[in-house]
Design a protein around this motif. Sequence first.
Motif, mmCIF file in Angstrom:
data_model
loop_
_atom_site.group_PDB
_atom_site.id
_atom_site.type_symbol
_atom_site.label_atom_id
_atom_site.label_comp_id
_atom_site.label_asym_id
_atom_site.label_seq_id
_atom_site.Cartn_x
_atom_site.Cartn_y
_atom_site.Cartn_z
ATOM 1 N N LEU A 73 0.858 -1.013 0.301
ATOM 2 C CA LEU A 73 0.110 0.106 0.375
ATOM 3 C C LEU A 73 0.340 1.071 0.270
ATOM 4 C CD1 LEU A 73 -2.819 -0.370 2.389
ATOM 5 C CD2 LEU A 73 -3.158 -0.204 -0.319
ATOM 6 N N LEU A 74 2.011 1.812 0.591
ATOM 7 C CA LEU A 74 3.105 2.787 0.418
ATOM 8 C C LEU A 74 3.245 3.201 -0.659
ATOM 9 C CD1 LEU A 74 3.671 4.328 2.977
ATOM 10 C CD2 LEU A 74 5.159 4.168 3.919
ATOM 11 N N GLN A 75 4.469 1.840 -0.493
ATOM 12 C CA GLN A 75 4.749 2.181 -1.972
ATOM 13 C C GLN A 75 4.015 2.546 -3.177
ATOM 14 O OE1 GLN A 75 5.949 -2.347 -3.416
ATOM 15 N NE2 GLN A 75 6.217 -1.198 -4.813
ATOM 16 N N LEU A 76 2.549 2.213 -3.266
ATOM 17 C CA LEU A 76 1.839 2.463 -4.642
ATOM 18 C C LEU A 76 1.093 3.801 -3.835
ATOM 19 C CD1 LEU A 76 0.164 -0.900 -5.083
ATOM 20 C CD2 LEU A 76 2.037 -0.233 -5.575
ATOM 21 N N ARG A 77 1.307 4.111 -2.616
ATOM 22 C CA ARG A 77 0.380 5.613 -2.365
ATOM 23 C C ARG A 77 1.397 6.148 -2.713
ATOM 24 N NH1 ARG A 77 -0.853 5.289 3.205
ATOM 25 N NH2 ARG A 77 -1.842 3.033 2.997
ATOM 26 N N ARG A 78 2.337 6.325 -3.043
ATOM 27 C CA ARG A 78 3.488 7.237 -2.805
ATOM 28 C C ARG A 78 3.661 7.567 -4.338
ATOM 29 N NH1 ARG A 78 8.929 7.011 1.044
ATOM 30 N NH2 ARG A 78 7.680 7.517 3.369
ATOM 31 N N ARG A 79 2.662 6.848 -5.179
ATOM 32 C CA ARG A 79 3.058 7.038 -6.659
ATOM 33 C C ARG A 79 2.298 8.045 -7.060
ATOM 34 N NH1 ARG A 79 4.014 1.548 -9.097
ATOM 35 N NH2 ARG A 79 3.997 2.844 -11.449
ATOM 36 N N MET A 80 1.311 9.019 -5.926
ATOM 37 C CA MET A 80 -0.247 8.303 -6.488
ATOM 38 C C MET A 80 -0.135 10.557 -5.575
ATOM 39 S SD MET A 80 -2.712 5.929 -5.515
ATOM 40 C CE MET A 80 -2.231 4.470 -6.620
ATOM 41 N N ALA A 81 -0.269 11.107 -5.790
ATOM 42 C CA ALA A 81 -1.021 12.967 -5.160
ATOM 43 C C ALA A 81 -2.446 13.152 -5.003
ATOM 44 C CB ALA A 81 0.516 13.530 -5.599
ATOM 45 N N ILE A 104 9.775 13.755 2.637
ATOM 46 C CA ILE A 104 9.050 12.490 3.526
ATOM 47 C C ILE A 104 8.755 10.809 2.589
ATOM 48 C CG2 ILE A 104 6.672 11.763 3.781
ATOM 49 C CD1 ILE A 104 5.994 14.454 5.398
ATOM 50 N N ARG A 105 9.000 12.079 0.985
ATOM 51 C CA ARG A 105 8.794 10.697 0.151
ATOM 52 C C ARG A 105 10.161 10.177 -0.200
ATOM 53 N NH1 ARG A 105 3.723 10.500 -3.880
ATOM 54 N NH2 ARG A 105 2.092 10.891 -1.852
ATOM 55 N N GLY A 106 11.460 10.612 0.355
ATOM 56 C CA GLY A 106 12.468 10.415 -0.277
ATOM 57 C C GLY A 106 13.553 10.903 -1.191
ATOM 58 N N VAL A 107 13.175 12.173 -1.237
ATOM 59 C CA VAL A 107 13.777 12.600 -2.302
ATOM 60 C C VAL A 107 14.779 13.627 -1.633
ATOM 61 C CG1 VAL A 107 13.644 14.465 -4.245
ATOM 62 C CG2 VAL A 107 11.705 12.823 -3.865
ATOM 63 N N PHE A 150 2.961 18.236 -8.105
ATOM 64 C CA PHE A 150 2.969 18.113 -9.070
ATOM 65 C C PHE A 150 4.524 17.984 -9.109
ATOM 66 C CE2 PHE A 150 0.561 18.219 -12.950
ATOM 67 C CZ PHE A 150 -0.333 18.941 -12.671
ATOM 68 N N ALA A 151 5.694 18.225 -7.560
ATOM 69 C CA ALA A 151 6.680 17.702 -7.407
ATOM 70 C C ALA A 151 6.915 17.016 -7.112
ATOM 71 C CB ALA A 151 6.495 19.730 -6.502
ATOM 72 N N LEU A 152 5.792 16.432 -6.672
ATOM 73 C CA LEU A 152 6.259 14.779 -6.086
ATOM 74 C C LEU A 152 5.796 13.701 -7.837
ATOM 75 C CD1 LEU A 152 3.184 14.469 -2.945
ATOM 76 C CD2 LEU A 152 5.910 14.618 -3.218
ATOM 77 N N GLU A 153 6.408 14.306 -8.254
ATOM 78 C CA GLU A 153 6.055 13.729 -9.653
ATOM 79 C C GLU A 153 5.136 12.765 -9.667
ATOM 80 O OE1 GLU A 153 9.770 13.930 -10.750
ATOM 81 O OE2 GLU A 153 10.085 15.584 -11.178
ATOM 82 N N PHE A 158 -5.312 13.124 -8.709
ATOM 83 C CA PHE A 158 -6.292 13.022 -7.453
ATOM 84 C C PHE A 158 -6.674 14.249 -7.265
ATOM 85 C CE2 PHE A 158 -5.788 8.094 -7.013
ATOM 86 C CZ PHE A 158 -6.742 7.665 -7.065
ATOM 87 N N LEU A 159 -7.456 14.802 -8.012
ATOM 88 C CA LEU A 159 -8.005 16.328 -7.628
ATOM 89 C C LEU A 159 -9.327 16.285 -6.939
ATOM 90 C CD1 LEU A 159 -7.340 18.270 -10.764
ATOM 91 C CD2 LEU A 159 -5.319 17.722 -9.297
ATOM 92 N N ASP A 160 -9.692 16.543 -5.888
ATOM 93 C CA ASP A 160 -11.048 16.894 -4.632
ATOM 94 C C ASP A 160 -11.475 17.905 -4.376
ATOM 95 O OD1 ASP A 160 -13.835 16.191 -3.802
ATOM 96 O OD2 ASP A 160 -12.488 15.093 -1.469
ATOM 97 N N GLU A 161 -12.055 18.413 -6.047
ATOM 98 C CA GLU A 161 -13.681 19.649 -5.889
ATOM 99 C C GLU A 161 -11.733 20.894 -5.449
ATOM 100 O OE1 GLU A 161 -17.045 20.517 -5.242
ATOM 101 O OE2 GLU A 161 -17.297 18.123 -4.390
ATOM 102 N N PRO A 162 -10.983 20.152 -5.768
ATOM 103 C CA PRO A 162 -9.520 21.661 -5.751
ATOM 104 C C PRO A 162 -10.372 23.697 -5.880
ATOM 105 C CG PRO A 162 -9.417 20.781 -8.033
ATOM 106 C CD PRO A 162 -10.591 19.995 -7.380
#
Length: 238
Positions: A73-81, A104-107, A150-153, A158-162
Amino acid sequence: MDPMLTARDISCVQANREIFRIDHFALMRGEVLAMVGPNGAGKTSLLLTLALVHPAAAGTIVFDGETAHKGNLLQLRRRMAVVFQESLLFNMSVQENLMVALRIRGVSRKDASYRTEKWLKRFGIAHLARQSARSLSGGEAQRTSLARAFALEPDLLFLDEPFAALDYPTRNMLLKELGQLLKDMKMTTFFVTHDYSEIPYLAQRTAVLYDGRIVKCGTNAEIFGQENLERRAWVPWE
Ligand SMILES: Nc1ncnc2c1ncn2[C@@H]1O[C@H](COP(=O)(O)OP(=O)(O)OP(=O)(O)O)[C@@H](O)[C@H]1O
Ligand SMILES: [Mg+2]
């Protein structure tokens, strides 16, 4: 077409009530899909489940060919924003908000600093870098949230009513900029809104969620038709 995310037989239960039940859902690589529906339809609950933030009560989610399970889960979630209606910024400067998220994401510090500068510039907020996130206007805060996402590439955004809390001119400008950016980057995006006038700026396809069910899904033309999109009083879930 190649799916980035698929969900099969997923459901969500809160306080003994079924919030949504979806037999099949697919988000294709590179597409922007809008999810529209009235207040309480289950849009945020579905988004949080697809983004692997809230576990589904049942069913399977496959992200980029990998079936999600507890161990990855954590590994997959880190590929999402995810970007929410309320910007959810940390109580630190604009620049630090991006840096911390990246670290936090190890960059690496060097890469994080390069990406921070690049995305603050891209969203027109480089001049706010040292300003406290608490003191930003609504529009500036959403620009910061988007820059951070976007910086998380991410491979999936996911955009929730931004834009829901923004005034009309601010919202329009940001919608146009973001639409162009998503297109240029071919960013796979799940965009939740209850304001369907926003959809043509960003999305090619639309799913309609009503009472926890996807009642329609198709191209914007199939769902709305040009005429309906121009008539803002028309309601797609009726
Ligand atoms: N933790 C929870 N406990 C109980 N009920 C919940 C919980 N989370 C969501 N719900 C219920 O699930 C339903 C769907 O909520 P959700 O926030 O997903 O809707 P939404 O479509 O995003 O609405 P909005 O347009 O207002 O943001 C609502 O009736 C809400 O009360
Ligand atoms: Mg919501």
